[in-house]
Design a protein around this motif. Structure first.
Motif, PDB file in Angstrom:
ATOM      1  N   TRP A  87      39.265  19.337 -81.781  1.00 49.92           N
ATOM      2  CA  TRP A  87      39.528  18.298 -80.672  1.00 49.92           C
ATOM      3  C   TRP A  87      38.266  17.595 -80.214  1.00 49.92           C
ATOM      4  N   GLN A  88      37.217  18.095 -80.284  1.00 49.84           N
ATOM      5  CA  GLN A  88      36.074  17.661 -79.556  1.00 49.84           C
ATOM      6  C   GLN A  88      35.715  16.398 -80.505  1.00 49.84           C
ATOM      7  N   GLU A  89      36.006  16.547 -81.800  1.00 46.13           N
ATOM      8  CA  GLU A  89      35.410  15.457 -82.619  1.00 46.13           C
ATOM      9  C   GLU A  89      36.541  14.214 -82.475  1.00 46.13           C
ATOM     10  N   PHE A  90      37.797  14.672 -82.193  1.00 40.90           N
ATOM     11  CA  PHE A  90      38.729  13.397 -82.337  1.00 40.90           C
ATOM     12  C   PHE A  90      38.491  13.073 -81.029  1.00 40.90           C
ATOM     13  N   GLU A  91      38.294  13.667 -79.958  1.00 36.62           N
ATOM     14  CA  GLU A  91      37.881  13.182 -78.595  1.00 36.62           C
ATOM     15  C   GLU A  91      36.888  12.336 -78.420  1.00 36.62           C
ATOM     16  N   LYS A  92      36.027  12.375 -78.982  1.00 38.94           N
ATOM     17  CA  LYS A  92      34.566  11.877 -79.180  1.00 38.94           C
ATOM     18  C   LYS A  92      34.480  10.555 -79.989  1.00 38.94           C
ATOM     19  N   HIS A  93      35.428  10.444 -80.805  1.00 37.03           N
ATOM     20  CA  HIS A  93      35.670   9.553 -81.788  1.00 37.03           C
ATOM     21  C   HIS A  93      35.540   7.983 -81.047  1.00 37.03           C
ATOM     22  N   LYS A  94      34.733   7.095 -81.856  1.00 44.54           N
ATOM     23  CA  LYS A  94      34.904   5.706 -81.124  1.00 44.54           C
ATOM     24  C   LYS A  94      35.885   4.894 -82.087  1.00 44.54           C
ATOM     25  N   TRP A  95      36.790   4.521 -81.372  1.00 39.51           N
ATOM     26  CA  TRP A  95      37.860   3.777 -82.342  1.00 39.51           C
ATOM     27  C   TRP A  95      37.720   2.414 -82.197  1.00 39.51           C
ATOM     28  N   THR A  96      36.610   1.849 -83.265  1.00 37.57           N
ATOM     29  CA  THR A  96      35.989   0.669 -83.465  1.00 37.57           C
ATOM     30  C   THR A  96      36.688  -0.098 -84.644  1.00 37.57           C
ATOM     31  N   GLU A  97      37.253   0.950 -85.523  1.00 38.58           N
ATOM     32  CA  GLU A  97      37.747   0.307 -86.963  1.00 38.58           C
ATOM     33  C   GLU A  97      38.786  -1.130 -86.690  1.00 38.58           C
ATOM     34  N   SER A  98      38.397  -1.878 -87.592  1.00 39.45           N
ATOM     35  CA  SER A  98      39.160  -3.182 -87.710  1.00 39.45           C
ATOM     36  C   SER A  98      40.541  -2.969 -88.400  1.00 39.45           C
ATOM     37  N   SER A  99      40.605  -1.889 -89.146  1.00 38.52           N
ATOM     38  CA  SER A  99      41.992  -1.337 -90.004  1.00 38.52           C
ATOM     39  C   SER A  99      42.650  -0.899 -88.972  1.00 38.52           C
ATOM     40  N   ALA A 100      44.153  -1.192 -88.924  1.00 40.19           N
ATOM     41  CA  ALA A 100      44.975  -0.440 -87.728  1.00 40.19           C
ATOM     42  C   ALA A 100      45.295   0.768 -88.471  1.00 40.19           C
ATOM     43  N   ILE A 101      45.943   1.738 -87.617  1.00 40.67           N
ATOM     44  CA  ILE A 101      46.302   3.115 -87.818  1.00 40.67           C
ATOM     45  C   ILE A 101      47.669   3.219 -88.313  1.00 40.67           C
ATOM     46  N   ASN A 102      47.925   3.961 -89.387  1.00 45.49           N
ATOM     47  CA  ASN A 102      49.237   4.175 -89.777  1.00 45.49           C
ATOM     48  C   ASN A 102      49.968   5.065 -89.395  1.00 45.49           C
ATOM     49  N   SER A 103      49.145   6.313 -89.290  1.00 41.31           N
ATOM     50  CA  SER A 103      49.765   7.685 -88.566  1.00 41.31           C
ATOM     51  C   SER A 103      48.663   8.408 -88.156  1.00 41.31           C
ATOM     52  N   ILE A 104      48.918   9.405 -87.108  1.00 39.47           N
ATOM     53  CA  ILE A 104      48.035  10.586 -86.819  1.00 39.47           C
ATOM     54  C   ILE A 104      48.757  11.705 -86.708  1.00 39.47           C
ATOM     55  N   THR A 105      48.327  12.702 -87.182  1.00 39.79           N
ATOM     56  CA  THR A 105      48.742  14.222 -87.280  1.00 39.79           C
ATOM     57  C   THR A 105      47.885  15.265 -86.650  1.00 39.79           C
ATOM     58  N   ILE A 106      48.494  15.709 -85.648  1.00 38.77           N
ATOM     59  CA  ILE A 106      47.813  16.739 -84.924  1.00 38.77           C
ATOM     60  C   ILE A 106      48.296  18.053 -85.083  1.00 38.77           C
TER      61      ILE A 106
END
Length: 335
Positions: A87-106
């Motif tokens: 979870w720490q990796e997910f929380e620290k990730h910088k969401w700067t991608e130019s591609s839109a997100i299709n899905s997130i699975t937790i």
């Protein structure tokens, strides 16, 4: 008091069966499971996902654990995927991608040590948030992996799906209830059912016909009034008293009125079709609002929604203007 306490105790037979079941399921990797789907068209931000994790972990803190892990997978437009092992990796990730997100699975994996049983009981909660999850895909979802390739038949979307693998029914239901409560608090999309009243969308055909018929009726009444005014202007008691020039004039004017009626009818049909088509279009929705690609799509959706409002209001206003012009012209002629 002693009898009431006994109600909370588990018999040796029940404890043995449950412990055996837990060991067996740990060896075979098969669990009881429940799934819930949530069809509300919602908008999910990063803080919403963090809030969901806080709710789940707060619930799991009530149980002693013998192993706990959180992992996540984010899929982007263009078949790009990022996996987060913690979870720490997910929380620290910088969401700067130019591609839109299709899905997130937790995925939350939790081995609960319950006071009644001596063997840790594994529970797995999986929440999938997606843009394009269809009913057929729901039957083929592999929460820890990818979706099978199937045709898109149904248009109905299921943005949020939750599944729990469990041994303890109470904990399994509690986790699903947490996801349900979280989903009910999310911001809704500005889809067409939220832009326009639902009764207007469902009865759009009737309203479109009403707009078209209203213009035709007003135009027909105006044409009849003009012809009657013309006949009265000849100051004759019967039709037989009309002269050939009079009849010729009536025929020519009637012809022009018919052409005018046909022209206005076509305009009315065009305006009614705009009204019907726009209300019938499924407004594009995008669940996520995390990175630049998501925000660009959200802006485009907002523009499309704004255009839809303009088209619908424009068709109604245009119908009103056509009827008003016909009425004014008729009033000037027969005055």
């Amino acid at each position: 008091m002693g009898e009431n306490t006994n109600l909370l105790n588990v018999s040796e037979t029940e404890k043995f069966i449950t412990d055996y079941k837990a060991v067996y399921q740990a060896m075979t990797a098969k669990h009881d499971c429940k799934s819930r789907i949530f069809s509300r068209k919602v908008k999910v931000r990063l803080e919403d996902i963090i809030d969901l994790n806080d709710r789940v972990t707060d619930k799991l803190r009530n149980y002693q654990d013998a192993g706990f892990s959180i992992s996540a997978t984010a899929s982007f437009v263009g078949h790009k995927t990022i996996e987060f092992s913690t979870w720490q990796e997910f929380e620290k990730h910088k969401w700067t991608e130019s591609s839109a997100i299709n899905s997130i699975t937790i995925i939350w994996e939790f081995n609960a040590v319950l006071p009644q049983y001596g063997v840790p009981q594994k529970h797995v909660l999986v929440v999938k948030i997606a843009d394009g999850l269809k009913p057929e895909e729901m039957l083929n979802v592999v929460f820890a992996g990818k979706l099978e390739n199937i045709e898109e038949i149904e248009k109905q979307m299921y943005p949020v799906v939750a599944r729990v693998d469990f041994i303890n029914y109470v904990l399994g239901d509690e986790l699903l209830n947490i996801v349900e409560e979280w989903d009910s608090g999310l911001e809704t999309q500005d889809g067409e059912e939220y832009v326009f009243p639902q009764c207007l969308v469902k009865n759009r055909r009737k309203f479109a016909y009403a707009l078209n018929y209203a213009t035709n009726i007003v135009t027909l009444i105006c044409c009849i009034k003009i012809i009657i005014f013309l006949l009265k202007s000849y100051s004759v008691a019967t039709i037989s008293e009309l002269t050939i020039p009079n009849l010729s004039q009536v025929i020519w004017i009637s012809g022009f009125l018919i052409l005018g009626y046909i022209f206005i009818n076509k305009i009315s049909q065009w305006l009614a079709n705009i009204f019907y088509r726009v209300l019938g279009e499924e407004t594009m929705t995008h669940v996520f609002s995390l990175n630049k690609g998501d925000r660009n799509i959200q802006k485009r959706i907002d523009k499309d929604v704004h255009k839809s409002k303009i088209y619908v209001l424009g068709s109604i206003f245009g119908t009103f203007v056509v009827n008003l012009i016909c009425s004014i012209i008729c009033a000037i002629i027969v005055k």
